[in-house]
Design a protein around this motif. Structure first.
Motif, PDB file in Angstrom:
ATOM      1  N   ALA A  22      -6.921 -63.036  10.866  1.00 28.27           N
ATOM      2  CA  ALA A  22      -7.099 -62.053   9.790  1.00 28.27           C
ATOM      3  C   ALA A  22      -7.485 -60.685  10.340  1.00 28.27           C
ATOM      4  CB  ALA A  22      -8.155 -62.550   8.814  1.00 28.27           C
ATOM      5  N   LYS A  23      -8.288 -60.653  11.390  1.00 31.17           N
ATOM      6  CA  LYS A  23      -8.676 -59.371  11.984  1.00 31.17           C
ATOM      7  C   LYS A  23      -7.449 -58.597  12.447  1.00 31.17           C
ATOM      8  CE  LYS A  23     -13.169 -60.993  13.715  1.00 31.17           C
ATOM      9  NZ  LYS A  23     -13.919 -61.349  14.950  1.00 31.17           N
ATOM     10  N   ILE A  24      -6.508 -59.319  13.051  1.00 29.86           N
ATOM     11  CA  ILE A  24      -5.305 -58.670  13.578  1.00 29.86           C
ATOM     12  C   ILE A  24      -4.460 -58.087  12.450  1.00 29.86           C
ATOM     13  CG2 ILE A  24      -3.143 -59.103  14.835  1.00 29.86           C
ATOM     14  CD1 ILE A  24      -4.709 -61.221  16.436  1.00 29.86           C
ATOM     15  N   ARG A  46      -7.230 -68.367   2.063  1.00 27.01           N
ATOM     16  CA  ARG A  46      -7.123 -67.685   3.347  1.00 27.01           C
ATOM     17  C   ARG A  46      -5.700 -67.756   3.898  1.00 27.01           C
ATOM     18  NH1 ARG A  46     -11.895 -70.476   6.529  1.00 27.01           N
ATOM     19  NH2 ARG A  46     -11.377 -72.156   5.080  1.00 27.01           N
ATOM     20  N   MET A  47      -5.066 -68.903   3.759  1.00 23.16           N
ATOM     21  CA  MET A  47      -3.700 -69.039   4.254  1.00 23.16           C
ATOM     22  C   MET A  47      -2.750 -68.107   3.510  1.00 23.16           C
ATOM     23  SD  MET A  47      -3.540 -70.894   6.855  1.00 23.16           S
ATOM     24  CE  MET A  47      -1.749 -70.794   6.904  1.00 23.16           C
ATOM     25  N   ALA A  48      -2.914 -67.967   2.216  1.00 21.52           N
ATOM     26  CA  ALA A  48      -2.052 -67.078   1.433  1.00 21.52           C
ATOM     27  C   ALA A  48      -2.150 -65.638   1.938  1.00 21.52           C
ATOM     28  CB  ALA A  48      -2.420 -67.155  -0.043  1.00 21.52           C
ATOM     29  N   LEU A  49      -3.340 -65.242   2.375  1.00 21.70           N
ATOM     30  CA  LEU A  49      -3.538 -63.884   2.871  1.00 21.70           C
ATOM     31  C   LEU A  49      -2.883 -63.655   4.235  1.00 21.70           C
ATOM     32  CD1 LEU A  49      -7.301 -63.424   1.878  1.00 21.70           C
ATOM     33  CD2 LEU A  49      -5.340 -62.242   0.862  1.00 21.70           C
ATOM     34  N   LEU A  50      -2.542 -64.738   4.945  1.00 16.95           N
ATOM     35  CA  LEU A  50      -1.956 -64.626   6.288  1.00 16.95           C
ATOM     36  C   LEU A  50      -0.436 -64.718   6.284  1.00 16.95           C
ATOM     37  CD1 LEU A  50      -4.521 -66.797   8.278  1.00 16.95           C
ATOM     38  CD2 LEU A  50      -4.290 -64.306   8.315  1.00 16.95           C
ATOM     39  N   LYS A  51       0.163 -64.682   5.119  1.00 24.15           N
ATOM     40  CA  LYS A  51       1.622 -64.756   5.027  1.00 24.15           C
ATOM     41  C   LYS A  51       2.259 -63.631   5.860  1.00 24.15           C
ATOM     42  CE  LYS A  51       5.432 -64.702   1.696  1.00 24.15           C
ATOM     43  NZ  LYS A  51       5.820 -64.620   0.246  1.00 24.15           N
ATOM     44  N   GLY A  52       3.258 -64.021   6.677  1.00 24.81           N
ATOM     45  CA  GLY A  52       3.976 -63.043   7.490  1.00 24.81           C
ATOM     46  C   GLY A  52       3.469 -62.903   8.910  1.00 24.81           C
ATOM     47  N   PHE A  53       2.378 -63.586   9.267  1.00 22.19           N
ATOM     48  CA  PHE A  53       1.853 -63.492  10.631  1.00 22.19           C
ATOM     49  C   PHE A  53       2.843 -64.137  11.597  1.00 22.19           C
ATOM     50  CE2 PHE A  53      -0.832 -64.074  14.259  1.00 22.19           C
ATOM     51  CZ  PHE A  53      -1.777 -63.067  14.169  1.00 22.19           C
ATOM     52  N   SER A  54       3.168 -63.462  12.708  1.00 21.32           N
ATOM     53  CA  SER A  54       4.230 -63.930  13.604  1.00 21.32           C
ATOM     54  C   SER A  54       3.769 -65.062  14.508  1.00 21.32           C
ATOM     55  CB  SER A  54       4.745 -62.778  14.463  1.00 21.32           C
ATOM     56  OG  SER A  54       3.824 -62.445  15.476  1.00 21.32           O
ATOM     57  N   GLU A  55       4.680 -65.992  14.780  1.00 21.78           N
ATOM     58  CA  GLU A  55       4.385 -67.116  15.667  1.00 21.78           C
ATOM     59  C   GLU A  55       4.148 -66.640  17.096  1.00 21.78           C
ATOM     60  OE1 GLU A  55       6.173 -71.552  16.718  1.00 21.78           O
ATOM     61  OE2 GLU A  55       7.324 -70.163  15.468  1.00 21.78           O
ATOM     62  N   GLY A  90       2.388 -68.694   4.520  1.00 22.33           N
ATOM     63  CA  GLY A  90       1.213 -68.563   3.657  1.00 22.33           C
ATOM     64  C   GLY A  90       0.932 -69.804   2.839  1.00 22.33           C
ATOM     65  N   GLU A  91       1.828 -70.801   2.954  1.00 24.13           N
ATOM     66  CA  GLU A  91       1.642 -72.060   2.237  1.00 24.13           C
ATOM     67  C   GLU A  91       0.882 -73.057   3.115  1.00 24.13           C
ATOM     68  OE1 GLU A  91       2.480 -72.526  -0.933  1.00 24.13           O
ATOM     69  OE2 GLU A  91       3.196 -70.455  -1.001  1.00 24.13           O
ATOM     70  N   VAL A  92       0.329 -74.090   2.504  1.00 24.93           N
ATOM     71  CA  VAL A  92      -0.373 -75.134   3.256  1.00 24.93           C
ATOM     72  C   VAL A  92       0.428 -76.425   3.196  1.00 24.93           C
ATOM     73  CG1 VAL A  92      -2.616 -74.107   2.762  1.00 24.93           C
ATOM     74  CG2 VAL A  92      -1.725 -75.893   1.269  1.00 24.93           C
TER      75      VAL A  92
END
Length: 384
Positions: free
Chosen positions: A185-187, A215-224, A292-294
């Motif tokens: 999330a910081k990144i 929290r996962m929903a907020l991280l949608k789009g984070f690159s692998e 962003g899904e679990v």
């Protein structure tokens, strides 16, 4: 070097630091009016050997004394129904006196005392005692005393002072010194928002499953690709490598039970930690980024407990040979499953509810609760 300079400084001021072993009855230890550093204490058969470092005036003028003889022998076999382990980063005679008086007030009869560690930065003394007690109020009384004297006090049944056959570990803030989801999330620039949700969940103020989904929903789009970079930078908890290495050499199986992610747990297992099994949450990707899904089932507190119990059953390990280690509110169910439930640097709620807690030392201090001393631990660290 610093210790040498300090010692030279005391000579320059006319104060000589002395190191002596005193032979005396256990009750006499509480009678000195002078405070000083404690190096070790052993007791059996009504006879105590107390190693002290002091300036000028000896704390016990009427006791037989000799040079320090630091104990390095194998600790006594545990025969008593209870053990209380004192862990101090700077052990003093006044701490020891408070502890001995506390035991007397509780009507705990001390049978044997061993020193498991006698380094200047870490003194560990184990008290075996006999008593009829209720564990929860006794443990809480120990926690209160620990806060007063500035040490860790760990109460456990005598039968649990042995190497476990299976040890379950939380990952975030237990094996690693970070909350992975907060680091992600910081990144992405939402660190404060996600960290607040994480902290509330770890304190037990929010349901873990709901907080995890948010929290996962907020991280949608984070690159692998960025995940791989972060995995290499995760700091290990102090003592984690040593503890897991020693447990493997002792034949104990280890399992990660994490509300974090298999992505990072697998990296730790592959590159850094001697772990046998992993249970954690799966990340869902689409086109190289988090959706962003679990993915169900989410590994929450009750699932950690269930998985640890099922793993023990599959391995044929009775629960009295199982221990669990964690730090957050979602670890409490598994901490109350086996012989020991050790909260490491825990949140206040967890410290109050976990059967055992270590707050002042690294993860490998758990080895003292398995009955090992520094000499045995050092031998385990040597190449086979």
């Amino acid at each position: 070097m610093r210790r040498l300079l300090n010692k030279l400084g005391t000579f320059a001021m006319g104060v000589e630091t002395k190191a002596q072993e005193f032979h005396l009855p256990l009750a006499q230890i509480t009678q000195s009016r002078f405070d000083c550093s404690v190096r070790y204490l052993t007791y059996s058969g009504g006879h105590a050997l107390l190693g002290l470092e002091y300036d000028n005036t000896a704390p016990f003028l009427d006791a037989v004394s000799c040079q320090l003889n630091l104990p390095s022998v194998i600790p006594s076999d545990v025969q008593s129904p209870w053990c209380l382990t004192f862990l101090s980063p700077a052990a003093t005679l006044s701490q020891l006196q408070r502890l001995l008086n506390f035991c007397a007030e509780q009507h705990w009869h001390i049978d044997v005392i061993d020193t498991l560690a006698h380094r200047h930065e870490c003194t560990v003394i184990r008290f075996q005692f006999s008593a009829e007690l209720e564990f929860s109020p006794a443990r809480f009384a120990c926690l209160q005393l620990a806060e007063v004297i500035g040490a860790d006090l760990v109460l456990q049944e005598g039968t649990s002072q042995r190497v476990p056959a299976l040890a379950g570990f939380d990952m975030d803030s237990t094996l690693i010194d970070a909350e992975v989801i907060d680091e992600l999330a910081k990144i992405t620039g939402i660190g404060d928002q996600v960290a607040a949700i994480t902290a509330a969940a770890m304190r037990g103020e929010l349901d873990f499953r709901d907080s995890f989904k948010k929290r996962m929903a907020l991280l949608k789009g984070f690159s692998e690709q960025r995940l791989a970079e972060i995995a290499k930078q995760l700091p290990l908890k102090d003592g984690a490598q040593n503890l897991l290495h020693c447990l493997r050499k002792l034949g104990c199986k280890t399992v990660i039970l994490s509300g974090g992610f298999t992505y990072f747990a697998n990296f730790l297992q592959r590159e850094r930690l001697a772990v046998d099994l992993i249970y954690a949450n799966e990340l869902e990707f689409a086109e190289g980024a988090l959706t962003g899904e679990v993915i169900e089932p989410i590994v929450d507190g009750m699932r950690k407990r269930l998985l640890l119990g099922e793993t023990a059953k599959e391995m044929g390990v009775p629960l009295e040979k199982v221990v669990a280690v964690g730090d957050g509110a979602n670890d409490i169910p598994m901490l109350n499953l086996g012989a020991l439930g050790i909260a490491i640097h825990p949140k206040p709620k967890v410290r109050r509810e976990a059967p055992q807690a270590i707050t002042l030392f690294g993860l490998d201090a758990a080895l003292y609760l398995f009955g090992l001393n520094d000499q045995q631990i050092a031998e385990l660290g040597q190449p086979s």
